[in-house]
Scaffold this motif. Structure first.
Motif, PDB file in Angstrom:
ATOM      1  N   ASP A 190      -3.311  -1.002   9.134  1.00 16.88           N
ATOM      2  CA  ASP A 190      -3.918   0.552  10.086  1.00 16.88           C
ATOM      3  C   ASP A 190      -2.304   1.105  10.507  1.00 16.88           C
ATOM      4  O   ASP A 190      -2.219   2.544  11.055  1.00 16.88           O
ATOM      5  N   LEU A 191      -1.364   0.391  10.545  1.00 19.33           N
ATOM      6  CA  LEU A 191      -0.356   0.639  11.007  1.00 19.33           C
ATOM      7  C   LEU A 191       0.439   1.841   9.343  1.00 19.33           C
ATOM      8  O   LEU A 191       0.661   2.936  10.172  1.00 19.33           O
ATOM      9  N   LEU A 192       0.190   1.757   8.940  1.00 17.24           N
ATOM     10  CA  LEU A 192       0.736   1.753   7.573  1.00 17.24           C
ATOM     11  C   LEU A 192       0.132   3.608   7.782  1.00 17.24           C
ATOM     12  O   LEU A 192       0.046   4.573   7.277  1.00 17.24           O
ATOM     13  N   MET A 193      -1.230   3.540   8.350  1.00 12.93           N
ATOM     14  CA  MET A 193      -2.572   4.712   8.234  1.00 12.93           C
ATOM     15  C   MET A 193      -1.731   5.785   8.928  1.00 12.93           C
ATOM     16  O   MET A 193      -1.831   7.366   8.770  1.00 12.93           O
ATOM     17  N   ASP A 194      -1.779   5.409   9.805  1.00 12.06           N
ATOM     18  CA  ASP A 194      -0.663   6.087  11.150  1.00 12.06           C
ATOM     19  C   ASP A 194       0.714   6.568  10.784  1.00 12.06           C
ATOM     20  O   ASP A 194       1.548   7.477  12.083  1.00 12.06           O
ATOM     21  N   ASN A 195       1.171   6.189   9.967  1.00 14.91           N
ATOM     22  CA  ASN A 195       2.780   6.874   9.914  1.00 14.91           C
ATOM     23  C   ASN A 195       3.276   7.234   8.276  1.00 14.91           C
ATOM     24  O   ASN A 195       3.699   5.934   7.633  1.00 14.91           O
ATOM     25  N   TYR A 196       2.254   7.954   8.099  1.00 15.51           N
ATOM     26  CA  TYR A 196       2.767   8.278   6.217  1.00 15.51           C
ATOM     27  C   TYR A 196       4.569   9.080   6.308  1.00 15.51           C
ATOM     28  O   TYR A 196       4.893   8.549   5.107  1.00 15.51           O
ATOM     29  N   ASP A 197       4.564   9.491   6.976  1.00 14.45           N
ATOM     30  CA  ASP A 197       6.138   9.876   7.030  1.00 14.45           C
ATOM     31  C   ASP A 197       7.037   8.649   7.520  1.00 14.45           C
ATOM     32  O   ASP A 197       8.499   8.815   6.599  1.00 14.45           O
ATOM     33  N   ASN A 198       6.920   8.001   7.492  1.00 14.12           N
ATOM     34  CA  ASN A 198       7.697   6.484   7.613  1.00 14.12           C
ATOM     35  C   ASN A 198       8.280   5.969   6.124  1.00 14.12           C
ATOM     36  O   ASN A 198       7.442   4.467   6.047  1.00 14.12           O
ATOM     37  N   ILE A 199       8.365   6.379   5.410  1.00 17.32           N
ATOM     38  CA  ILE A 199       9.541   5.547   4.841  1.00 17.32           C
ATOM     39  C   ILE A 199       9.911   4.136   4.508  1.00 17.32           C
ATOM     40  O   ILE A 199       9.006   3.493   3.835  1.00 17.32           O
ATOM     41  N   ASP A 200      10.480   3.679   5.389  1.00 18.23           N
ATOM     42  CA  ASP A 200      10.841   2.805   5.449  1.00 18.23           C
ATOM     43  C   ASP A 200      10.050   1.909   5.860  1.00 18.23           C
ATOM     44  O   ASP A 200      10.014   0.401   5.314  1.00 18.23           O
ATOM     45  N   LEU A 201       8.802   2.186   6.583  1.00 19.16           N
ATOM     46  CA  LEU A 201       8.060   1.163   6.925  1.00 19.16           C
ATOM     47  C   LEU A 201       7.023   0.196   5.448  1.00 19.16           C
ATOM     48  O   LEU A 201       6.468  -0.339   5.400  1.00 19.16           O
ATOM     49  N   TRP A 202       7.278   1.704   4.638  1.00 16.59           N
ATOM     50  CA  TRP A 202       6.352   1.994   3.613  1.00 16.59           C
ATOM     51  C   TRP A 202       6.700   0.768   2.641  1.00 16.59           C
ATOM     52  O   TRP A 202       5.995  -0.187   2.174  1.00 16.59           O
ATOM     53  N   LYS A 203       8.005   1.022   2.811  1.00 10.40           N
ATOM     54  CA  LYS A 203       9.232  -0.018   1.564  1.00 10.40           C
ATOM     55  C   LYS A 203       8.982  -1.247   2.180  1.00 10.40           C
ATOM     56  O   LYS A 203      10.000  -2.895   1.151  1.00 10.40           O
ATOM     57  N   GLU A 204       9.159  -1.656   3.210  1.00 13.49           N
ATOM     58  CA  GLU A 204       8.774  -3.206   3.762  1.00 13.49           C
ATOM     59  C   GLU A 204       7.999  -2.963   3.520  1.00 13.49           C
ATOM     60  O   GLU A 204       7.479  -4.563   3.394  1.00 13.49           O
ATOM     61  N   LYS A 205       7.141  -3.168   3.444  1.00 13.95           N
ATOM     62  CA  LYS A 205       5.418  -3.536   3.400  1.00 13.95           C
ATOM     63  C   LYS A 205       5.191  -3.872   1.715  1.00 13.95           C
ATOM     64  O   LYS A 205       4.489  -4.192   0.993  1.00 13.95           O
ATOM     65  N   PHE A 206       6.147  -2.433   0.967  1.00 11.46           N
ATOM     66  CA  PHE A 206       5.274  -2.833  -0.056  1.00 11.46           C
ATOM     67  C   PHE A 206       7.268  -3.019  -1.044  1.00 11.46           C
ATOM     68  O   PHE A 206       7.398  -1.431  -1.862  1.00 11.46           O
ATOM     69  N   PRO A 207       7.630  -4.343  -0.840  1.00 10.54           N
ATOM     70  CA  PRO A 207       9.468  -4.008  -1.285  1.00 10.54           C
ATOM     71  C   PRO A 207       9.062  -3.886  -2.546  1.00 10.54           C
ATOM     72  O   PRO A 207       7.943  -3.444  -3.656  1.00 10.54           O
ATOM     73  N   SER A 208      10.626  -3.004  -3.384  1.00 12.28           N
ATOM     74  CA  SER A 208      10.781  -2.588  -4.768  1.00 12.28           C
ATOM     75  C   SER A 208      10.557  -3.681  -5.891  1.00 12.28           C
ATOM     76  O   SER A 208      10.249  -4.616  -5.461  1.00 12.28           O
ATOM     77  N   GLU A 209       9.533  -3.090  -6.869  1.00 11.98           N
ATOM     78  CA  GLU A 209       8.421  -4.095  -8.053  1.00 11.98           C
ATOM     79  C   GLU A 209       8.269  -5.578  -7.437  1.00 11.98           C
ATOM     80  O   GLU A 209       8.711  -6.521  -8.112  1.00 11.98           O
ATOM     81  N   SER A 210       7.695  -5.622  -6.214  1.00 11.23           N
ATOM     82  CA  SER A 210       7.328  -6.661  -6.046  1.00 11.23           C
ATOM     83  C   SER A 210       5.919  -6.495  -6.560  1.00 11.23           C
ATOM     84  O   SER A 210       5.518  -7.227  -6.154  1.00 11.23           O
ATOM     85  N   TRP A 211       5.245  -5.212  -7.840  1.00 13.17           N
ATOM     86  CA  TRP A 211       4.103  -5.378  -7.961  1.00 13.17           C
ATOM     87  C   TRP A 211       4.615  -5.428  -9.312  1.00 13.17           C
ATOM     88  O   TRP A 211       4.942  -4.273  -9.586  1.00 13.17           O
ATOM     89  N   ILE A 212       3.399  -5.659 -10.413  1.00  8.31           N
ATOM     90  CA  ILE A 212       3.345  -4.879 -11.228  1.00  8.31           C
ATOM     91  C   ILE A 212       2.354  -4.166 -12.224  1.00  8.31           C
ATOM     92  O   ILE A 212       0.986  -4.510 -11.186  1.00  8.31           O
ATOM     93  N   LEU A 213       2.619  -2.971 -12.903  1.00  9.10           N
ATOM     94  CA  LEU A 213       2.021  -2.329 -13.394  1.00  9.10           C
ATOM     95  C   LEU A 213       1.589  -2.375 -14.315  1.00  9.10           C
ATOM     96  O   LEU A 213       2.259  -2.339 -15.363  1.00  9.10           O
ATOM     97  N   LYS A 214       1.046  -3.008 -15.101  1.00 12.97           N
ATOM     98  CA  LYS A 214       0.659  -3.395 -16.588  1.00 12.97           C
ATOM     99  C   LYS A 214      -0.350  -2.017 -17.293  1.00 12.97           C
ATOM    100  O   LYS A 214      -1.690  -2.337 -16.875  1.00 12.97           O
ATOM    101  N   GLY A 215       0.113  -1.907 -18.567  1.00 13.46           N
ATOM    102  CA  GLY A 215      -0.946  -0.922 -19.004  1.00 13.46           C
ATOM    103  C   GLY A 215      -0.189   0.363 -19.164  1.00 13.46           C
ATOM    104  O   GLY A 215       0.798   1.191 -19.295  1.00 13.46           O
TER     105      GLY A 215
END
Length: 789
Positions: A190-215
């Protein structure tokens, strides 16, 4: 073409064909020989490249094995379509592609070797959040809608920029969390939904290279250059109902299609920069709905209910989004706005500015009865529509200004419909000759040989009443201040307090004498500069403090003085003028049916009117003196009705006012000329000026040989010069006496000599006071003749 990667990403990207390889392995064990053999051959060919299954990190491996990869992807890139489809393998949202179709290759070749293919208006911020949304939708089963179209702008061989819409196929991709991935709670989402412009918040919840995109992904392009032409058609969707064809979608249909919200509703308000207010627009003679205003017509931008909420719109020109109104309402300071929306069953909303040249034109309101349907992510879809809203709203504002100017022309100038034809004729001459002669001189507008009719209904003793109310308010204010000073206990400046009390008492005593021109201003200035500072800065007990607070509450905001008595007088004056002017205007519209004539009406301390009738006013109609006599009788009857209306009205007035009525008879035709500098008609010529002199002085005249005014309350005075005028009006009076409109008694007397004017006489007669009735029928001159005969 050199790859152009966004380096910062929540994904560690591994280009892998593992899903495709798995599908080939399943085909290889089937009973279809040719398919099985084909799959086995491909699998054998890629055996030396285990990275094709585990994931490719070194991109050189792709370029060194383009042929093998082409064979591996042959089912997805059929040869028969290679010259038709613009398609390639890609990593979604990255500017990296390979394994192009022939048409894609040709498109890039035509663009030239220096061309750098990047997604239009797509930056690192958007790239990062788009990948995060991909994780939310895929791994967390969310439904974030980000429908903003992505484009490649690619020039063709002729240098013409063409625009290609981007479509992604991610069927062959897999999203895998690493040890660095953060598990999100519903509150985090919900917090992310209301804060599209807050890039720091998104990077906090999704740290750099914390997920693998395979394919791998497949990108398909189609030429969307023609959409720029279609946009002209889309602008028609915002036209008024009368301009739309039957199958044109309405506001809400358009928005629901774009936002994919089935119950979405649209509202709109106009921003009035001059008054700093939001108002409800009127379009196609209907008011467009507004959820901000709801059931009111306008709201101040600084309104406590909306001020904080609209700050982003007014100061930053940014949308204001509430994805969950119920949750929003729980926050301190948001209760009023939240409850205002919930009363309308609004659970999520977007309030977005419509801006042209950095100027706020209005606010579009999108609302839904479902929470989270509208949020800071899908607000970006407004970019598809706002250009059309800007054009429509700008056109609306221009149309509104034209209508306002037309109203000003109609309501506040003296170009009456009866003479408008002559102004229009002169304007047409200007347009017809302006191309040949830029120095066209407008001719004066003159109407010759017209008969004037003048009448007034005046507030009796208005100046004396006004002076008395001024004195009453001033005395009341001074008396209140003296009472405060009697109770004021201060440890300092006791001598000064006594001095001020003496001065206040002196002003109070002075008001027992006739009011001087500057008395009010002197007292006002004295109170503001000498008294108010003492009241605001002195220490006082509780009882005195209450007296002071009550005193300041009684002050008028504009003058800083008491306004109780004057307010009653001004209100009474306004009520009388408005009511009597309304009767005169309504009856005058009917009188135009007698014969077209010029009419003007003024509100001062009462209501006065001028009428001019004659052949030159309506040259296409036959004029006879019968029409003049009819209009004179109409004028007398109308003044009787205005007197009766005042009689009914005065008992309910906040201040008792009496009125007197007067008619000036002038039988000689005169000329009237439109004064260009004053933008009004006036009499023309030296002889005709005598009429104006009489008109301006007659209401203050006395009966000859006395000090009594010729006008008297509840009576109509008719001033004339010639015997035939006397005879004519005595007939009218006799007729109205017979109809029980005028009383039987008639007074006749001479009028004192005015400056340069002598020989005037007058008839005075009282109007019958009908308590519970009204004159419902008006009589024509022919009715009078029939009755007398």
């Amino acid at each position: 073409m050199t790859p152009n990667f966004f380096k910062d990403s929540p994904f560690k990207t591994l280009i892998s064909f593992h899903k495709l390889i798995k599908a080939l392995e399943e085909i290889a064990v089937t009973n279809v020989d040719y398919r099985s053999n084909y799959a086995k051959a491909l699998l054998k060919q890629i055996e030396p490249f285990p990275e094709f299954r585990t994931g490719i990190e070194d991109l050189n491996l792709i370029h060194e094995n383009e042929t093998v990869i082409k064979y591996l992807l042959a089912d997805l890139f059929p040869t028969a379509l290679t010259n038709n489809e613009i398609k390639a393998v890609t990593i979604p949202f990255q500017n990296f592609t390979f394994n192009y179709t022939e048409r894609f290759k040709k498109t890039l070749h035509n663009a030239g070797t220096t061309f750098d293919m990047t997604i239009r208006d797509f930056d690192e911020h958007q790239f990062y959040i788009m990948n995060c949304i991909l994780i939310l939708n895929t791994f967390y089963n969310q439904h974030f809608d980000f429908n903003k179209p992505l484009f490649y702008d690619i020039p063709d061989a002729n240098g013409i920029m063409k625009h290609y819409r981007i479509l992604y196929n991610a069927d062959f991709m897999e999203i895998i969390p690493t040890d660095k991935a953060i598990t999100l709670t519903p509150e985090d989402i919900d917090l992310l939904m209301d804060n599209y412009d807050n890039i720091d918040l998104w990077k906090e919840k999704f740290p750099s290279e914390s997920w693998i995109l395979k394919g791998f992904g497949i990108v398909s392009l189609f030429d969307a250059s023609i959409e720029s032409a279609i946009s002209n058609l889309k602008s028609n969707l915002l036209k008024s109902e009368t301009e739309q064809v039957d199958n044109t979608p309405n506001f809400e249909t358009i928005f629901r299609s774009i936002f994919k919200v089935s119950d979405l509703q649209v509202g709109f308000i106009i921003y009035n920069e001059e008054d700093e207010k939001f108002t409800r627009p009127i379009y196609d003679d209907k008011k467009i709905g507004s959820f901000i205003l709801h059931d009111i017509e306008e709201v101040d931008c600084k309104n406590a209910l909306f001020g904080c909420s609209l700050k982003n719109i007014l100061e930053q020109n940014k949308p204001f989004i509430i994805s969950n109104v119920e949750k929003f309402t729980l926050t301190s300071g948001n209760e009023k706005l939240g409850e205002h929306l919930l009363k309308q069953n609004i659970k999520s909303c977007i309030l977005a500015p419509v801006i042209k040249n950095d100027k706020l034109l209005g606010i579009i309101e999108l609302v839904s009865a479902k929470p989270r349907e509208l949020n800071s992510i899908n607000v970006n879809n407004l970019d598809l529509i706002l250009p059309y809203l800007v054009d429509t709203l700008e056109r609306y504002n221009n149309d509104m200004q034209h209508q306002i100017e037309a109203i000003i022309q109609r309501e506040y100038t003296t170009i009456h419909p009866s003479v408008y034809w002559k102004f229009r004729k002169e304007a047409q001459k200007y347009f017809q000759t302006s191309n040949q002669s830029k120095g066209y001189i407008f001719k004066e507008i003159v109407f010759k040989e017209v008969y004037p009719l003048y009448g007034q209904i005046d507030i009796k003793g208005s100046s004396e009443h006004r002076n008395e109310t001024v004195k009453g308010d001033l005395k009341n204010q001074l008396k209140t201040l003296l009472q405060i000073f009697e109770n004021l206990k201060s440890n300092t400046n006791l001598v000064l307090l006594e001095q001020r009390k003496f001065e206040l008492q002196s002003f109070f005593n002075e008001l027992d004498s006739p009011l001087k021109a500057d008395t009010e201003q002197q007292i006002q200035r004295y109170i503001e500069t000498e008294i108010h500072p003492i009241l605001k800065n002195s220490k006082m007990d509780h009882e005195c403090q209450i007296l002071v607070e009550d005193y300041f509450e009684k002050l008028d905001e504009k003058t800083g003085l008491f306004y109780q008595s004057r307010k009653k007088f001004d209100n009474a004056m306004s009520i009388v003028n408005k009511k009597l002017a309304g009767i005169l205007d309504k009856k005058q519209t009917e009188a135009q049916n007698i014969f077209p004539h010029y009419y003007e009406r003024f509100k001062t301390d009462g209501v006065e009117h001028n009428l001019y009738i004659g052949a030159s006013i309506a040259p296409n109609q036959y004029f006879d003196n019968l029409y003049l006599h009819n209009l004179r009788l109409w004028q007398l009857q109308t003044l009787c009705e205005m007197e009766l209306e005042h009689h009914r009205l005065k008992s309910s007035l906040p201040y008792k006012l009496e009125v007197t009525s007067l008619i000036l008879v002038f039988s000689s035709p005169i000329s009237i000329r439109f004064r260009m500098d004053e933008k009004r008609f006036d009499v023309d010529g030296t002889y005709n000026a005598r009429y104006e002199v009489v008109k301006k002085r007659i209401d203050k005249a006395n009966i000859k040989g006395t000090k009594d005014r010729i006008t008297e309350k509840e009576k109509i005075t008719i001033v004339y010069s010639h015997n035939q005028e006397e005879t004519e009006y005595l007939k009218y009076i006799k007729f109205l006496q017979f109809k029980n409109i005028l009383e039987p008694t008639i007074e006749q007397f001479e009028v004192e000599e005015l400056q340069g004017v002598s020989g005037l006489r007058a008839i005075r007669v009282k109007v019958v006071n009908v308590e519970n009735g009204a004159m419902t029928k008006k009589y024509s001159y022919q009715d009078l003749l029939d009755e007398l005969n």
